[in-house]
Design a protein around this motif. Structure first.
Motif, PDB file in Angstrom:
ATOM      1  N   ASN A  64       0.737  -1.322   0.206  1.00 30.40           N
ATOM      2  CA  ASN A  64       0.145   0.140   0.003  1.00 30.40           C
ATOM      3  C   ASN A  64       0.837   1.248  -0.057  1.00 30.40           C
ATOM      4  O   ASN A  64       0.330   2.430   0.510  1.00 30.40           O
ATOM      5  N   ARG A  65       2.182   1.091  -0.568  1.00 27.50           N
ATOM      6  CA  ARG A  65       2.991   2.118  -0.488  1.00 27.50           C
ATOM      7  C   ARG A  65       2.384   3.617  -1.321  1.00 27.50           C
ATOM      8  O   ARG A  65       2.784   4.498  -1.059  1.00 27.50           O
ATOM      9  N   HIS A  66       1.794   3.080  -2.222  1.00 24.58           N
ATOM     10  CA  HIS A  66       1.185   4.258  -3.306  1.00 24.58           C
ATOM     11  C   HIS A  66       0.096   4.949  -2.449  1.00 24.58           C
ATOM     12  O   HIS A  66      -0.360   6.092  -3.291  1.00 24.58           O
ATOM     13  N   SER A  67      -0.605   4.574  -1.475  1.00 30.87           N
ATOM     14  CA  SER A  67      -1.679   5.237  -0.920  1.00 30.87           C
ATOM     15  C   SER A  67      -1.628   5.390   0.740  1.00 30.87           C
ATOM     16  O   SER A  67      -2.273   6.111   1.136  1.00 30.87           O
ATOM     17  N   ALA A  92       6.272   7.911  -8.671  1.00 32.34           N
ATOM     18  CA  ALA A  92       5.413   8.564  -7.581  1.00 32.34           C
ATOM     19  C   ALA A  92       4.662   9.473  -7.779  1.00 32.34           C
ATOM     20  O   ALA A  92       3.341   9.419  -7.293  1.00 32.34           O
ATOM     21  N   LEU A  93       4.666  10.262  -8.777  1.00 31.72           N
ATOM     22  CA  LEU A  93       4.028  11.649  -8.963  1.00 31.72           C
ATOM     23  C   LEU A  93       2.686  11.057  -9.544  1.00 31.72           C
ATOM     24  O   LEU A  93       1.465  11.581  -9.397  1.00 31.72           O
ATOM     25  N   ALA A  94       2.598   9.930 -10.450  1.00 31.77           N
ATOM     26  CA  ALA A  94       1.131   9.347 -10.842  1.00 31.77           C
ATOM     27  C   ALA A  94       0.372   9.075  -9.909  1.00 31.77           C
ATOM     28  O   ALA A  94      -0.785   8.889 -10.052  1.00 31.77           O
ATOM     29  N   LYS A 138      -6.979   7.968  -8.310  1.00 31.76           N
ATOM     30  CA  LYS A 138      -7.981   7.896  -7.173  1.00 31.76           C
ATOM     31  C   LYS A 138      -7.795   6.656  -6.435  1.00 31.76           C
ATOM     32  O   LYS A 138      -7.922   6.597  -5.156  1.00 31.76           O
ATOM     33  N   GLN A 139      -7.095   5.680  -7.138  1.00 29.24           N
ATOM     34  CA  GLN A 139      -6.726   4.178  -6.045  1.00 29.24           C
ATOM     35  C   GLN A 139      -5.742   4.583  -5.492  1.00 29.24           C
ATOM     36  O   GLN A 139      -5.507   3.502  -4.712  1.00 29.24           O
ATOM     37  N   THR A 180      -4.826  12.890  -4.241  1.00 31.22           N
ATOM     38  CA  THR A 180      -5.000  14.119  -3.481  1.00 31.22           C
ATOM     39  C   THR A 180      -4.727  15.365  -4.616  1.00 31.22           C
ATOM     40  O   THR A 180      -5.080  16.425  -4.048  1.00 31.22           O
ATOM     41  N   HIS A 181      -4.774  15.125  -5.811  1.00 27.91           N
ATOM     42  CA  HIS A 181      -4.771  16.033  -6.918  1.00 27.91           C
ATOM     43  C   HIS A 181      -5.572  15.795  -7.960  1.00 27.91           C
ATOM     44  O   HIS A 181      -5.719  14.492  -8.464  1.00 27.91           O
TER      45      HIS A 181
END
Length: 875
Positions: A198-201, A270-272, A277-278, A282-283
């Protein structure tokens, strides 16, 4: 003759001073700042944006080549052909040897420069894994043994991590006053240590005390002491903001308090995560993401979101001046590495390619492997082995696995010595019985079925391999052959895959008719470095869509005895580095009793087990019990190995457990089943030789644990902070974690490590019993080798702030590895910096000196039962 030489030297000097450059930025004699400003004026907006991603675009009109920023050198130059592979980072941390660590990274950077020179000379550009900018070291704190990438770190302690991290940076970047040898990179900034899945969220929320006392010190050291030229921001969020656009981390601390003037690079893609949304979500879109990351000083993106910076500009979210702030830091990197200067002006370019995989570097790989080994247990002095021992049984899944020894983020050595190889070479007069016994975590054994292939109807044994010099499987074949022994191709050493086959942009069709010898599941296991599709009888059963795609390694296909199946693997590769393997096998339940019967007559059993980088690592698809996404859900030894160890114990013979791992395991339940425990980590290309040297007594073990071995997972989880909204592994609070905050006795303590020598610590003396907050402390510790054998000891010094319930139980503040001859006493003098008496202060929102009473602990472990103490007052 002298007159002629003098005249010639005048001519050369006159020529040099008269040398003209088309643009001022090309003149290496001008100040770097002037060169940067000139180049900024010349570049268009599109050209600037093209240079702000890891695949930096060429600017032909200004003679600026394409450049790949992404390169790795965690424990040797990685992913770029043949290179010396040293022990995995966690293993090098276990050496506690700063001087040898620095020497190792000086060698790594020598190989790095030599490779860059070769790649650039060949094509006047560099691609991925060919440049001078290395995203190393990983200085995150290994706060929880479940994290799969903890193997890439220097362990759980901020001080040990800082010291080794600074040494790595200095070794990589060199000591030249004008040009850096390479760039190092401190990653992943800053509160980052899993879970992988879950590092991407994930959003990390911790106390300011944990932030400043645990998670930031190593980064601060690399910035302020190491002058690290790059910092990588992490995937996860911190306090609700993604790390690559984080006010606290990037703006207030890194650029503000620490005044960092180097580059910040994003973790890859990481910027993606910002706009998906998954993930963080935040952007709203790519242009707002790119703008926010840029404004928070993420200068260079690994990925392609910065392709939207033109849209950010058009929308008024940023200005060209914002681009220029980051571009100045990026261009400074180009100039300080000498990449835009004449090759002859950068003395690092004279490093010959012969240093790569040289004998000197191979010797150092062995030295580091030897020093990394930790003798954790040695009941009844089972070790060292008698060299006249008649029969040795070598058992276990890691005994003959060279790839396991390489860890992750690794290079490709010219040769690997496995543990089995090392034992056979070390004890040639002993009978060696080898039984793999089991896989690392799979409760079944594998039997290769490759011999059941024929290339075509009525064809030869093996599989047909057809290569093309394009990625579309089109046109005339470049090479057609039948591989009888197995599919294993790679071009990482710069070699061709086959005669007449290019070194990049190739494709291959690997096919054959498989005749099943039984009814049941047949396992097909393809592995390639890029894109592949696997077919059975024309039906697609597996596909991998790119080099960074995560995918299962095994596919089970039900087959019938006597029936034939058409198998086809199609592989395409866009880059120049190709790796293709294909295994086919059956799985059968492990017969523990049969293994025991085969080895019961041995004089000693060496069990080589533990974990593998195929189970723990970065964001992996692993289906084994106890593992998830590259992390562990259990810290037990895999059950199949526990069961095999228990069966081996029934032989009544001494059992030596050689543990290969990148993390600590909860071995309490297994302790009764072995007499000695030797931690060999992932020991690199010479790991097997090092293990054999220690087993035979030719090397006296001296490594110390850089992390805590808990008794079991319950011992960790039951003591974690209960105030965090996250539980277990996802809880980032330090309460109850690591030796610094743990109040119970672990199975094996941080800093623990035995030797074949015996050391006795005398009463230490301080230079002062009371010091001011601005003074350093000197402690002199008498250490005697009371044995008849020379050895090395790591002398450790810990500091405890008394009467502060929220302070660590104790914290490492000084150490030194010392060689002490048999019977000799050495007075080891160590300096404890005044920074050791700084703790978080809410009033200054930073670390501040604290007066009061302290206890200084010293010894060869962090376990207080093995430490001596002395009081200190700080005024």
């Amino acid at each position: 003759m002298k007159k002629v030489l003098f005249s010639l030297s005048i001519f050369i000097c006159a020529f040099s001073s008269a040398q003209t450059f088309k643009y001022p930025f090309q003149n290496p004699k001008l100040p770097v700042e002037k060169r940067i400003e000139n180049l900024l004026e010349l570049l268009t907006v599109d050209e600037k944006i093209g240079m702000m991603m890891d695949q930096s675009k060429a600017v032909p009109r200004l003679e600026i080549p394409a450049y790949g920023w992404w390169n790795e050198a965690l424990h040797g130059v990685a992913r770029a052909g043949t290179a010396t592979v040293f022990p995995q980072a966690i293993g090098m941390a276990a050496t506690w040897d700063v001087a040898e660590h620095l020497k190792t990274f000086e060698m790594i950077s020598d190989e790095a420069r030599a490779k860059y020179n070769k790649y650039f000379d060949e094509s006047n550009k560099t691609g991925r894994y060919e440049g001078l900018t290395f995203w190393t070291p990983n200085i995150n704190i290994f706060r929880d043994p479940r994290w799969g990438r903890g193997q890439e770190t220097y362990g759980e302690d901020p001080f040990l991590t800082s010291v080794l991290g600074v040494a790595a940076v200095k070794g990589l970047q060199g000591n030249d006053s004008k040009y850096f040898k390479t760039h190092a990179c401190a990653k992943h900034f800053a509160v980052h240590s899993g879970p992988e899945w879950n590092r991407h969220s994930y959003n990390a929320e911790i106390s300011k005390r944990d932030l400043y006392e645990t998670y930031l010190p190593a980064f601060k050291a690399l910035v302020l002491e190491g002058n690290v030229r790059e910092v990588m921001c992490a995937y996860n969020a911190f306090d609700g903001q993604p790390c690559c656009a984080n006010n606290t981390l990037l703006t207030e601390i890194l650029r503000g308090k620490w005044n960092y003037n180097g580059m910040v690079v994003s973790d890859c893609w990481a910027l993606a995560d910002f706009y998906q949304k998954q993930y963080h979500g935040t952007h709203p879109d790519e242009k707002s993401t790119a703008a926010d990351a840029l404004k928070h000083s993420t200068d260079l993106e690994c990925g392609d979101t910065y392709n939207n910076l033109n849209k950010s500009l058009a929308s008024g979210l940023i200005t060209e001046k914002d681009l220029d702030v980051s571009m100045r830091r990026i261009l400074k990197g180009w100039f300080e590495l000498g990449m835009l200067d004449p090759k002859s002006s950068v003395h690092w370019n004279a490093i010959p390619y012969s240093v790569v995989d040289s004998d000197e570097h191979k010797k150092q790989a062995l030295t580091m492997a030897q020093k990394s080994i930790v003798l954790m247990k040695n009941e009844k002095n089972v070790l060292p082995l008698n060299k006249n021992i008649k029969k040795i049984a070598v058992v276990g899944p890691n005994a003959d696995d060279g790839l396991m020894q390489l860890g992750n983020y690794n290079g490709t050595p010219s040769s690997i010595v496995t543990i089995l190889d090392g034992i056979k070479a070390k004890l040639p007069n002993s009978e060696i019985i080898y039984e793999k016994g089991t896989e690392v975590a799979d409760p079944s054994s594998k039997s290769s079925l490759y011999q059941n292939f024929i290339s075509q109807k009525n064809g030869e044994k093996g599989m047909k391999v057809e290569f093309f010099n394009n990625i579309e499987f089109k046109g005339k074949s470049a090479n057609i052959s039948v591989n009888k022994s197995g599919i294993n191709y790679n071009s990482f050493g710069g070699t061709q895959l086959a005669p007449n086959v290019g070194r990049e942009n190739t494709s291959a069709i690997i096919s054959g008719i498989f005749k099943s010898t039984y009814t049941g599941d047949v396992i097909l296991s393809p592995s390639t470095s890029d894109v592949y599709t696997l077919f059975v009888d024309g039906k697609e059963i597996a596909t991998r869509k790119g080099p960074d795609a995560r995918h299962p390694s095994e596919f089970s296909v039900k087959m019938e005895k006597g029936k034939e199946y058409n198998i086809e693997l199609r592989h395409s590769q866009k880059g120049k580095y190709v790796s293709i393997t294909f295994d086919v096998y059956r799985k059968d339940p492990v017969n523990f009793v049969a293994v025991k019967e085969k080895v019961k007559d041995a004089d000693v059993i060496i069990f080589a087990g533990g974990l593998s980088p195929s189970l723990e690592g970065e964001e992996m698809l692993v289906n084994a019990e106890g593992f998830k996404g590259g992390d562990k859900t259990s810290i037990d030894l895999p059950k199949v190995q526990r069961d095999l160890l228990a069966e081996l114990r029934k032989t009544g013979k001494p059992v030596v457990f050689v543990l290969c791992t990148g993390s600590s395991l909860g071995l309490e339940q297994d302790e009764k089943n072995y007499d000695a425990l030797l931690n060999a980590w992932y020991g690199g290309q010479s790991g097997g030789t090092a293990v054999a040297d220690v087993l035979a007594g030719d090397y006296n073990p001296s490594g110390k644990l850089p992390l805590t071995f808990y008794k079991n997972l319950a011992q960790l989880d039951n003591n974690l902070s209960k105030t965090s909204k996250h539980q277990g592994f996802e809880n980032y609070d330090m309460v109850g974690r690591t030796y610094r905050y743990m109040t119970e006795k672990p199975l094996y303590a941080f800093g623990h490590g035995l030797s074949y020598s015996k050391f006795n610590y005398g009463d230490a003396k301080l230079n002062k019993n009371t010091i001011s907050t601005t003074e350093n402390l000197t402690i002199t510790i008498p250490v005697k080798n009371t044995s008849k054998r020379d050895g090395e000891e790591v002398v450790e010094v810990y500091v405890k702030r008394n009467k502060d319930a929220s302070a660590p139980v104790k914290t490492l503040r000084a150490f030194e590895r010392v060689f002490i001859k048999a019977g000799e006493t050495k007075n080891v003098e160590l300096t404890v910096s005044n920074d050791s008496f700084k703790f978080y202060d809410e009033k200054v929102d930073d670390l501040a000196s604290k007066t009061g009473n302290y206890t200084i602990f010293y010894g060869g472990t962090s376990d207080e039962s093995g430490l001596k103490s002395i009081p200190l007052k700080v005024n």
